[in-house]
Design an enzyme around this catalytic site. Structure first.
Site, mmCIF file in Angstrom:
data_model
loop_
_atom_site.group_PDB
_atom_site.id
_atom_site.type_symbol
_atom_site.label_atom_id
_atom_site.label_comp_id
_atom_site.label_asym_id
_atom_site.label_seq_id
_atom_site.Cartn_x
_atom_site.Cartn_y
_atom_site.Cartn_z
ATOM 1 N N CYS A 1 0.862 -1.172 0.000
ATOM 2 C CA CYS A 1 0.000 0.000 0.000
ATOM 3 C C CYS A 1 0.901 1.224 0.000
ATOM 4 O O CYS A 1 2.101 1.111 0.170
ATOM 5 C CB CYS A 1 -0.940 0.012 1.201
ATOM 6 N N CYS B 1 -4.042 6.008 0.396
ATOM 7 C CA CYS B 1 -3.532 4.756 -0.164
ATOM 8 C C CYS B 1 -3.223 4.858 -1.658
ATOM 9 O O CYS B 1 -2.795 3.895 -2.275
ATOM 10 C CB CYS B 1 -4.515 3.622 0.097
ATOM 11 N N LYS C 1 -11.979 -5.258 1.983
ATOM 12 C CA LYS C 1 -11.454 -4.471 3.103
ATOM 13 C C LYS C 1 -12.416 -3.323 3.364
ATOM 14 O O LYS C 1 -12.669 -2.494 2.490
ATOM 15 C CB LYS C 1 -10.065 -3.953 2.755
ATOM 16 N N ARG D 1 -3.187 2.860 12.838
ATOM 17 C CA ARG D 1 -2.717 4.119 12.251
ATOM 18 C C ARG D 1 -1.652 4.751 13.114
ATOM 19 O O ARG D 1 -0.780 5.459 12.623
ATOM 20 C CB ARG D 1 -3.895 5.059 12.021
ATOM 21 N N GLU E 1 -16.339 -7.608 -4.994
ATOM 22 C CA GLU E 1 -14.936 -7.225 -4.838
ATOM 23 C C GLU E 1 -14.035 -8.461 -4.912
ATOM 24 O O GLU E 1 -13.000 -8.461 -5.570
ATOM 25 C CB GLU E 1 -14.715 -6.517 -3.490
ATOM 26 N N LYS F 1 -11.214 -8.165 5.822
ATOM 27 C CA LYS F 1 -10.648 -7.335 6.888
ATOM 28 C C LYS F 1 -11.613 -6.204 7.210
ATOM 29 O O LYS F 1 -12.099 -5.566 6.276
ATOM 30 C CB LYS F 1 -9.306 -6.768 6.417
HETATM 31 ZN ZN LIG Z 1 -3.228 2.084 2.745
#
Ligand SMILES: [Zn+2]
Length: 364
Positions: A120, A130, A236, A246, A274, A289
């Site tokens: 990412c 991202c 996700k 984060r 997806e 996730k």
């Molecule tokens: Zn990311």
């Protein structure tokens, strides 16, 4: 045959009986241990909101990888904290990037360990998104809004009004950006090739751009890495449970949020689309996730797709258990094992979890 002939409690009488008829079993083989690598030497800095999880310099990451491997955990996944961030995520794909360095060091010391690389850009972008960020034409540019906001301030009331107007202009300007999909694909593919060159065994894209699995597959194949599998973070969700991560990866977006690319928690049919898209594009393994708030998505994916299925027990899931255990409100080990069992029972064959080492100890 109903009660009294049927008595389900008969098979629950002893631990041996219960164990014999257990439908779901946990083994360390299914664990993937996430690790955060940072610059420096001898660095082992605990993440405040994730007790027991650390930012590790390369030398410390090697030790941690060895420990995980010795406990029977077959795999780790690496995240990087670069020393510099910029607008093109140089740290993600640089030959001497932090994850590339860690990978080379870990594969040298523990060659059997399956090292996954999270792909990412957010950890390496100055804005924390991202993908590549492009400003889009706003209804009114910040400059124009500011010009219009120039007010001669004569008293406090006028000052208040002027400040309000400026704040509104800033909100408009901030809302006028886009995470550009197609241009980001090239950087994701470049990052994947760079990681594969460094020795990463499995490429795991987590960005949620459309078409990234195909772009990465093509990038890897063109560079000769036809045997490097892709584990896609296929479904996700934009989730509040990522909060502590984060902090761990220093990857919070500086403006806006990730809802324009990560999935809406309301949608399970879209999650199937997806996953389907990633499978068609060449994913070898798929992931859901977070895990615990999305067990139904894991179960539905297991039902519908035949690829190996992973689930990520994310930082917030870990932090909640740790916080409650520290307060003496729950039994840590029991809840840790129960949470992992629930993910396995839902159908995940692999679990990315910060508990990998501790759970392996319990099982060992
Ligand atoms: Zn990311």
């Amino acid at each position: 045959m109903a009660f009294p002939v049927t008595r389900l409690r008969r098979l629950r009488r002893t631990a041996e009986l219960r164990n014999m008829v257990a439908e779901t079993r946990l083994t360390p083989d299914s664990f993937v241990y996430p690790m955060f690598v940072c610059p420096g030497e001898g660095v082992r800095k605990e993440v405040r909101s994730m007790p027991g999880v650390f930012n590790l310099s390369v030398d410390e990451a090697v030790k941690e990888a060895q420990e995980a491997h010795a406990l029977g955990v077959p795999s780790i996944i690496l995240f990087g904290l670069p020393d510099k961030k910029d607008e093109v995520a140089t740290g993600a794909w640089a030959e001497n990037g932090i994850v590339q360095q860690a990978t080379r060091a870990i594969k040298r010391e523990v060659p059997e360990l399956v090292v996954m690389g999270d792909v990412c850009l957010c950890e390496y972008m100055s804005h924390g998104h991202c993908g590549i960020v492009k400003a889009t034409p706003a209804p009114q540019s910040l400059g124009a809004a500011a010009r219009d906001s120039v007010i001669v301030v004569r008293d406090d009331e006028e000052k208040e009004k002027a400040l309000e107007k400026l704040a509104a202009a800033a909100r408009v300007a901030q809302a006028s950006f886009e995470i550009v999909n197609d241009a980001s694909l090239e950087l994701l593919a470049r990052t994947s090739v760079s990681l594969a060159k460094a020795g990463i065994d499995v490429i795991a894209p987590s960005d949620m751009m459309d078409g990234r699995v195909a772009a990465i597959r093509k990038g890897l194949d063109d560079a000769g890495f036809i045997n490097t599998p892709i584990l896609s973070y296929a479904a996700k969700f934009a989730s509040g449970f990522y909060g502590p991560f984060r902090e761990a990866a220093d990857s919070a977006p500086q403006f806006g949020d990730r809802r324009s690319y990560q999935m809406d928690g309301a949608n399970i049919r879209e999650a199937m689309r997806e996953i389907e898209a990633d499978v068609e594009e060449g994913a070898d393994m798929i992931m859901v996730k977070p895990a615990m708030p999305y067990l139904d998505v894991i179960a539905a994916a297991r039902e519908r797709f035949d690829l190996p299925l992973a689930a990520y027990q994310v930082s917030g899931e870990y932090a909640m258990i740790e916080a409650a255990a520290r307060n003496g409100w729950i039994e840590r080990e029991r809840v840790m094992m129960e949470s992992l069992l629930s993910i396995r029972r839902a159908g995940a064959s692999m679990i990315l979890t910060y508990y990998a080492k501790d759970a392996a100890r319990v099982l060992g």
